[in-house]
Write a protein that holds these residues in place. Structure first.
Motif, short mmCIF file in Angstrom:
data_model
loop_
_atom_site.label_atom_id
_atom_site.label_comp_id
_atom_site.label_asym_id
_atom_site.label_seq_id
_atom_site.Cartn_x
_atom_site.Cartn_y
_atom_site.Cartn_z
N HIS A 97 0.83 -1.21 0.00
CA HIS A 97 0.00 0.00 0.00
C HIS A 97 0.86 1.27 0.00
N GLU A 101 0.30 3.08 -4.99
CA GLU A 101 -0.91 3.82 -4.60
C GLU A 101 -1.88 3.85 -5.76
N PHE A 102 -2.87 2.95 -5.74
CA PHE A 102 -3.87 2.93 -6.83
C PHE A 102 -4.92 4.01 -6.56
N ALA A 109 -7.91 7.89 -3.80
CA ALA A 109 -7.30 6.58 -3.52
C ALA A 109 -8.34 5.46 -3.58
N TYR A 110 -7.94 4.34 -4.17
CA TYR A 110 -8.78 3.13 -4.19
C TYR A 110 -9.00 2.70 -2.75
N ASP A 111 -10.23 2.29 -2.42
CA ASP A 111 -10.38 1.70 -1.08
C ASP A 111 -10.01 0.22 -1.19
N SER A 112 -10.03 -0.44 -0.03
CA SER A 112 -9.54 -1.82 0.00
C SER A 112 -10.33 -2.72 -0.94
N GLN A 114 -11.31 -2.06 -3.82
CA GLN A 114 -10.93 -1.88 -5.23
C GLN A 114 -9.48 -2.28 -5.48
N ASN A 115 -8.65 -2.22 -4.41
CA ASN A 115 -7.22 -2.50 -4.59
C ASN A 115 -7.01 -3.93 -5.09
N ASP A 118 -5.56 -6.44 -2.53
CA ASP A 118 -6.51 -6.78 -1.46
C ASP A 118 -7.63 -7.66 -2.01
N ALA A 132 -7.17 1.10 -14.14
CA ALA A 132 -6.57 1.61 -12.90
C ALA A 132 -5.61 2.78 -13.19
N LEU A 134 -2.23 4.88 -11.20
CA LEU A 134 -1.25 4.70 -10.14
C LEU A 134 -0.60 6.05 -9.84
#
Ligand code: ADP
Length: 437
Positions: A97, A101-102, A109-112, A114-115, A118, A132, A134
């Motif tokens: 993370h 940083e997506f 920022a992508y939340d968990s 979307q990552n 994760d 995506a 970055l």
């Protein structure tokens, strides 16, 4: 050629990954081993493997990252560093993370959920993200394609890590954006003169306005039809381009489908009957005592967009049906409202069904070679239905006919009333001059 390169680079990446995974899983050698010679050989083998891995990984142009079960970066190749601006030494040992940083296109920022890493840890299945972005070490936002897969090494399905390959696709996305903009501008510019030509041809064909002989009339009728097709093509191109970059005008509101669909049926009935087809409207009705009641099917969508989808499916049904009937149906359950368009036409071969909603896809048969079309109608239908998180699909049998289904989430009566009440209390938005489709 491009395919060969992709296959070759995939094989290359896979080979590297296999070598890398072997290294990742190799246990530290037993320092207490009695046979010093064997230990030395093992250590030397390990060194050779490590060297091979390093050579292959640094030759790969795609970023390759391996994280362990805790999300700590175990491997980070040179290309990964070039893409996101971290040196391999700095990145290794950090949590993914902190390094990758997506973000979405707005830089949020992508939340968990979307990552991609994760998501793989949660789902245990490979994840591909073609849209995506970055944030690099220097804070620049770049477009990337990511493909992340789980590593399950214990034979029991427990995830030991995640391996991800990613590449900078900024140039491709920029080119795609420019292409879409060009199509959109060109269609917009060409639609206007074509509409003018169509208007003048209609005037020339109007007996009250112009006097022409039969031969000239026949020519003008053909010219008028072709101009109409051209106008439809430009309109479809414009709508397709807008639906792809999110500029399609959309004013969702509470829609009662029963009223909308019966209005549409009254409007289109003539076109079916003109071709000698029987037009049916099949409304899902429920019995209540000795009365048959029509349930109220509420959805939250733009009624004009829904009209466009249903009319498009109906137009196709007429186009591809020579005899029999067309039925527009409406039904639903407590979750969904379902609208369907059934015809008794030529049907669609099984192998074409998965591609039907793709841009420009047309079934290649004698009918489509003679019947005009752009292959954009169903693509636009899908894009509109997806605006409301709905689903459109088809069931068909060659020689018997096709049924196209649309499912959209149903609003309860209470929710519909609540939204209608809220709409009443909000001032209507000012008209948007840009939205012309
Ligand atoms: P088109 O402008 O070619 O009709 P669409 O995107 O609307 O483009 O449809 C894509 C293709 O799907 C058509 O070319 C046709 O081959 C097939 N198709 C669509 N609707 C029907 C239908 N009701 N019956 C048979 N084939 C259909």
């Amino acid at each position: 050629m491009t395919q060969t390169i992709i296959i070759a680079s995939t094989i290359f990446v896979l080979t590297a990954i296999v070598v890398m995974v072997v290294t990742f899983t190799k246990k530290p050698y037993d320092k207490t081993a009695k046979h010093g010679g064997k230990v030395a050989a093992l250590a030397s083998n390990l060194k050779i493997e490590q060297l091979k891995t390093d050579i292959i990984l640094s030759a790969i142009n795609d970023g390759v990252i391996l994280v362990d079960a805790n999300g700590t970066i175990y491997l980070f190749n040179e290309a990964a560093g070039n893409i996101c601006g971290w040196s391999t030494n700095d990145a290794i040992g950090l949590n993914h993370h902190s390094v990758l940083e997506f973000v979405d296109e707005k830089g949020v920022a992508y939340d968990s959920g979307q990552n991609p890493f994760d998501k793989v840890f949660v789902s245990g299945t490979p994840v591909h993200d073609n849209s995506a972005y970055l944030k690099t070490h220097a804070g620049k936002i770049i477009s990337v394609y990511v493909s992340a897969s789980p590593l399950t090494l214990d034979g029991q399905g427990k995830i030991s890590g995640v391996i991800a390959i990613f590449r900078d696709v900024s140039e491709e996305r920029q080119a795609e954006k420019q292409r879409a903009e060009f199509i959109s501008t060109a269609s917009h510019e060409m639609r206007t003169p074509v509409a003018a030509i169509e208007g003048y041809l209609a005037l020339a064909l109007n007996e009250k306005v112009a006097t022409i002989d039969q031969k000239a009339r026949d020519y003008l009728v053909k010219a008028h039809e072709s101009t109409q097709s051209l106008g439809k093509l430009f309109q479809d191109l414009l709508t397709a381009a807008k639906s792809e970059d999110g500029r399609l005008s959309n004013h969702p509101t509470v829609v009662e489908c029963n009223k909308l669909v019966s209005d549409i049926v009254s409007g289109v009935r003539f076109a079916a009957e003109k071709k000698g087809l029987i037009m049916n409207f099949d409304l899902g009705a429920g019995a209540m005592g000795d009365k048959v009641v029509s349930p109220l099917y509420y959805v939250f969508a733009d009624p004009e967009r829904l009209r466009e989808v249903i009319t498009n499916l109906f137009d196709n049904a007429v186009k591809y049906t020579d005899k029999g009937s067309i039925t527009i149906g409406l039904t639903g359950d407590d979750k969904f409202v379902q609208i369907r368009v059934t015809d008794t036409g030529q049907g669609i071969p099984k192998e074409d069904l998965p591609h039907l909603f793709q841009k420009f896809y047309r079934v290649d048969n004698s009918a489509t070679r003679t019947i005009g079309g752009t292959g954009l109608g169903l693509f636009i239908c899908r894009k509109i239905v997806e605006l409301y998180s709905g689903r459109v699909w088809v069931e068909s049998e060659v020689g018997k006919g096709s049924t196209f289904y649309i499912n959209i989430a149903r609003l309860t009566q209470a929710k519909a009333n609540q939204l209608l009440e809220a709409e009443k209390n909000t001032a209507p938005p000012p008209p948007n001059p840009v939205e012309t489709v």
